[in-house]
Design a protein around this motif. Structure first.
Motif, PDB file in Angstrom:
ATOM      1  N   GLY A 173       0.782  -1.221   0.000  1.00 46.80           N
ATOM      2  CA  GLY A 173       0.000   0.000   0.000  1.00 46.80           C
ATOM      3  C   GLY A 173       0.810   1.265   0.000  1.00 46.80           C
ATOM      4  N   GLN A 174       2.110   1.167  -0.300  1.00 49.49           N
ATOM      5  CA  GLN A 174       2.988   2.329  -0.379  1.00 49.49           C
ATOM      6  C   GLN A 174       3.281   2.650  -1.841  1.00 49.49           C
ATOM      7  OE1 GLN A 174       3.878   3.876   2.537  1.00 49.49           O
ATOM      8  NE2 GLN A 174       2.548   2.345   3.482  1.00 49.49           N
ATOM      9  N   TYR A 175       3.590   3.930  -2.107  1.00 46.73           N
ATOM     10  CA  TYR A 175       3.970   4.292  -3.469  1.00 46.73           C
ATOM     11  C   TYR A 175       5.138   3.423  -3.935  1.00 46.73           C
ATOM     12  CZ  TYR A 175       1.128   8.492  -4.213  1.00 46.73           C
ATOM     13  OH  TYR A 175       0.081   9.355  -4.422  1.00 46.73           O
ATOM     14  N   LEU A 176       5.030   2.920  -5.149  1.00 43.84           N
ATOM     15  CA  LEU A 176       6.136   2.176  -5.749  1.00 43.84           C
ATOM     16  C   LEU A 176       7.394   3.035  -5.766  1.00 43.84           C
ATOM     17  CD1 LEU A 176       4.036   0.859  -8.725  1.00 43.84           C
ATOM     18  CD2 LEU A 176       5.159  -0.651  -7.083  1.00 43.84           C
ATOM     19  N   ARG A 177       8.513   2.457  -5.403  1.00 40.52           N
ATOM     20  CA  ARG A 177       9.768   3.213  -5.443  1.00 40.52           C
ATOM     21  C   ARG A 177      10.452   3.092  -6.801  1.00 40.52           C
ATOM     22  NH1 ARG A 177      13.623   2.481  -0.477  1.00 40.52           N
ATOM     23  NH2 ARG A 177      13.888   0.395  -1.385  1.00 40.52           N
ATOM     24  N   VAL A 178      10.138   2.034  -7.534  1.00 38.98           N
ATOM     25  CA  VAL A 178      10.719   1.807  -8.866  1.00 38.98           C
ATOM     26  C   VAL A 178       9.626   1.246  -9.780  1.00 38.98           C
ATOM     27  CG1 VAL A 178      13.122   1.490  -8.163  1.00 38.98           C
ATOM     28  CG2 VAL A 178      11.534  -0.453  -8.070  1.00 38.98           C
ATOM     29  N   VAL A 179       9.948   1.057 -11.040  1.00 37.07           N
ATOM     30  CA  VAL A 179       9.071   0.584 -12.124  1.00 37.07           C
ATOM     31  C   VAL A 179       7.795   1.414 -12.233  1.00 37.07           C
ATOM     32  CG1 VAL A 179      10.039  -1.739 -12.151  1.00 37.07           C
ATOM     33  CG2 VAL A 179       7.969  -1.346 -10.835  1.00 37.07           C
ATOM     34  N   GLU A 180       7.929   2.707 -11.997  1.00 37.48           N
ATOM     35  CA  GLU A 180       6.799   3.601 -12.230  1.00 37.48           C
ATOM     36  C   GLU A 180       6.413   3.628 -13.709  1.00 37.48           C
ATOM     37  OE1 GLU A 180      10.078   5.911 -13.736  1.00 37.48           O
ATOM     38  OE2 GLU A 180       9.868   4.592 -12.000  1.00 37.48           O
ATOM     39  N   ASP A 181       7.336   3.219 -14.573  1.00 32.11           N
ATOM     40  CA  ASP A 181       7.014   3.173 -15.993  1.00 32.11           C
ATOM     41  C   ASP A 181       5.945   2.117 -16.267  1.00 32.11           C
ATOM     42  OD1 ASP A 181       8.850   1.196 -15.281  1.00 32.11           O
ATOM     43  OD2 ASP A 181      10.126   1.454 -17.047  1.00 32.11           O
ATOM     44  N   LEU A 182       6.091   0.928 -15.705  1.00 28.21           N
ATOM     45  CA  LEU A 182       5.074  -0.099 -15.876  1.00 28.21           C
ATOM     46  C   LEU A 182       3.756   0.322 -15.228  1.00 28.21           C
ATOM     47  CD1 LEU A 182       7.805  -1.707 -16.343  1.00 28.21           C
ATOM     48  CD2 LEU A 182       6.568  -3.707 -15.481  1.00 28.21           C
ATOM     49  N   ALA A 183       3.845   0.907 -14.038  1.00 30.16           N
ATOM     50  CA  ALA A 183       2.635   1.280 -13.308  1.00 30.16           C
ATOM     51  C   ALA A 183       1.797   2.298 -14.065  1.00 30.16           C
ATOM     52  CB  ALA A 183       3.006   1.828 -11.934  1.00 30.16           C
ATOM     53  N   SER A 184       2.441   3.193 -14.775  1.00 34.02           N
ATOM     54  CA  SER A 184       1.704   4.216 -15.530  1.00 34.02           C
ATOM     55  C   SER A 184       1.347   3.742 -16.934  1.00 34.02           C
ATOM     56  CB  SER A 184       2.520   5.511 -15.603  1.00 34.02           C
ATOM     57  OG  SER A 184       3.812   5.282 -16.140  1.00 34.02           O
ATOM     58  N   MET A 185       2.238   3.023 -17.581  1.00 29.90           N
ATOM     59  CA  MET A 185       2.022   2.674 -18.992  1.00 29.90           C
ATOM     60  C   MET A 185       1.049   1.522 -19.180  1.00 29.90           C
ATOM     61  SD  MET A 185       3.698   4.790 -20.972  1.00 29.90           S
ATOM     62  CE  MET A 185       4.194   4.061 -22.535  1.00 29.90           C
ATOM     63  N   PHE A 186       1.088   0.500 -18.327  1.00 29.28           N
ATOM     64  CA  PHE A 186       0.160  -0.618 -18.510  1.00 29.28           C
ATOM     65  C   PHE A 186      -1.296  -0.149 -18.591  1.00 29.28           C
ATOM     66  CE2 PHE A 186       3.111  -4.122 -16.685  1.00 29.28           C
ATOM     67  CZ  PHE A 186       3.519  -4.493 -17.953  1.00 29.28           C
ATOM     68  N   PRO A 187      -1.798   0.608 -17.591  1.00 31.64           N
ATOM     69  CA  PRO A 187      -3.201   1.030 -17.686  1.00 31.64           C
ATOM     70  C   PRO A 187      -3.501   1.870 -18.921  1.00 31.64           C
ATOM     71  CG  PRO A 187      -2.372   1.346 -15.452  1.00 31.64           C
ATOM     72  CD  PRO A 187      -1.185   1.024 -16.309  1.00 31.64           C
ATOM     73  N   MET A 188      -2.615   2.801 -19.244  1.00 34.09           N
ATOM     74  CA  MET A 188      -2.896   3.689 -20.373  1.00 34.09           C
ATOM     75  C   MET A 188      -2.797   2.960 -21.706  1.00 34.09           C
ATOM     76  SD  MET A 188      -1.388   7.415 -19.205  1.00 34.09           S
ATOM     77  CE  MET A 188       0.294   6.872 -18.847  1.00 34.09           C
ATOM     78  N   MET A 189      -1.866   2.012 -21.836  1.00 36.91           N
ATOM     79  CA  MET A 189      -1.802   1.233 -23.069  1.00 36.91           C
ATOM     80  C   MET A 189      -3.053   0.373 -23.223  1.00 36.91           C
ATOM     81  SD  MET A 189       2.228   0.196 -23.576  1.00 36.91           S
ATOM     82  CE  MET A 189       2.348  -0.800 -22.089  1.00 36.91           C
TER      83      MET A 189
END
Length: 254
Positions: A173-189
């Motif tokens: 339940g904490q903000y991801l410290r890494v792989v923010e690229d996957l976290a943002s791109m998967f939903p938008m793709m």
């Protein structure tokens, strides 16, 4: 307008080059929002110097380290981007390859039905030359496919607004410290589908692999754990047209 979101860990040697490459762009309709995590180095001071009073560059220093996901969320919020503005992500230890990089991004988004784009980069590590291929035209599941949604990553702000903020959090339940690229791109793709995503094959960015504090070198275990978590998350449904509301898009039930 392009809203450039720049996240900085310890990158005192490179932030000047990053911002200089931005200020030299032929395309001028942009603003940059730089977030500097306190890491005991001179990144913040070097960023102030490199900005050289350019009113388009806004620099914020955190009181404590927030890491990449929180910094991306906060940077987008500080940009006050309009729904149709384009978010462009750049790290403080990387830089644009040539003076027309932003122009190519702007032209890509001016094309019909472009909601987001990805690619391309080359690196200073001969083992990872870059210029990855695009996703196949018939892809239906980005989360099970080899990761290709790499820098430079760009998207329309309204699309970002449809992501459930819970998808920016790790298992705890904490903000991801890494792989923010996957976290943002998967939903938008997933919401865009491959039809509204553009791959830019020309190198736009130098991916700097010489930084000893690169997350791939110092946080590889976190990267693997978080990537597996994100790949296991339910997918988003495609949206048929831009929708300027704040309600997260419905998910596909598994």
């Amino acid at each position: 307008m392009l809203k450039i979101i720049i996240n900085c860990g310890p990158c005192e040697e490179w932030i000047g080059h990053c911002l200089s490459s931005l200020r030299s762009q032929s395309y001028r309709n942009w603003q940059a929002f730089v977030t500097v995590d306190p890491c005991g180095d001179l990144t913040y001071q070097r960023a102030i110097d490199a900005a050289s009073h350019d009113a388009r560059i806004h620099i914020t220093r955190n009181e404590r380290r927030h890491y990449s996901m929180r910094n991306l969320v906060d940077g987008v919020a500080r940009s006050k981007a309009a729904p149709d503005d384009v978010i462009v992500v750049l790290d403080g230890d990387d830089w644009l390859m040539h003076d027309d990089a932003l122009l190519l991004i702007a032209r890509t988004h001016a094309s019909r039905d472009c909601w987001m784009s990805y690619g391309s980069w080359i690196s200073n590590d001969p083992d990872t030359p870059g210029c990855w291929p695009p996703y196949p035209d018939d892809i239906t599941n980005f989360r099970t496919h080899r990761w290709l949604g790499t820098a430079m990553r760009t998207w329309k702000k309204w699309l970002w607004d449809l992501i459930d903020p819970a998808d920016f959090l790790d298992r705890r339940g904490q903000y991801l410290r890494v792989v923010e690229d996957l976290a943002s791109m998967f939903p938008m793709m997933e919401m865009s589908t491959v039809r509204r995503i553009r791959h830019i094959p020309e190198p736009l960015m130098l991916y700097n692999r010489t930084n000893p504090n690169c997350t791939m070198q110092v946080m590889s275990d976190d990267m693997e754990e978080n990537a597996l978590w994100l790949r296991s998350r339910p997918r988003y449904r495609a949206v048929d047209a831009p929708s300027f509301h704040e309600k997260p898009a419905p998910r596909v039930l598994r």
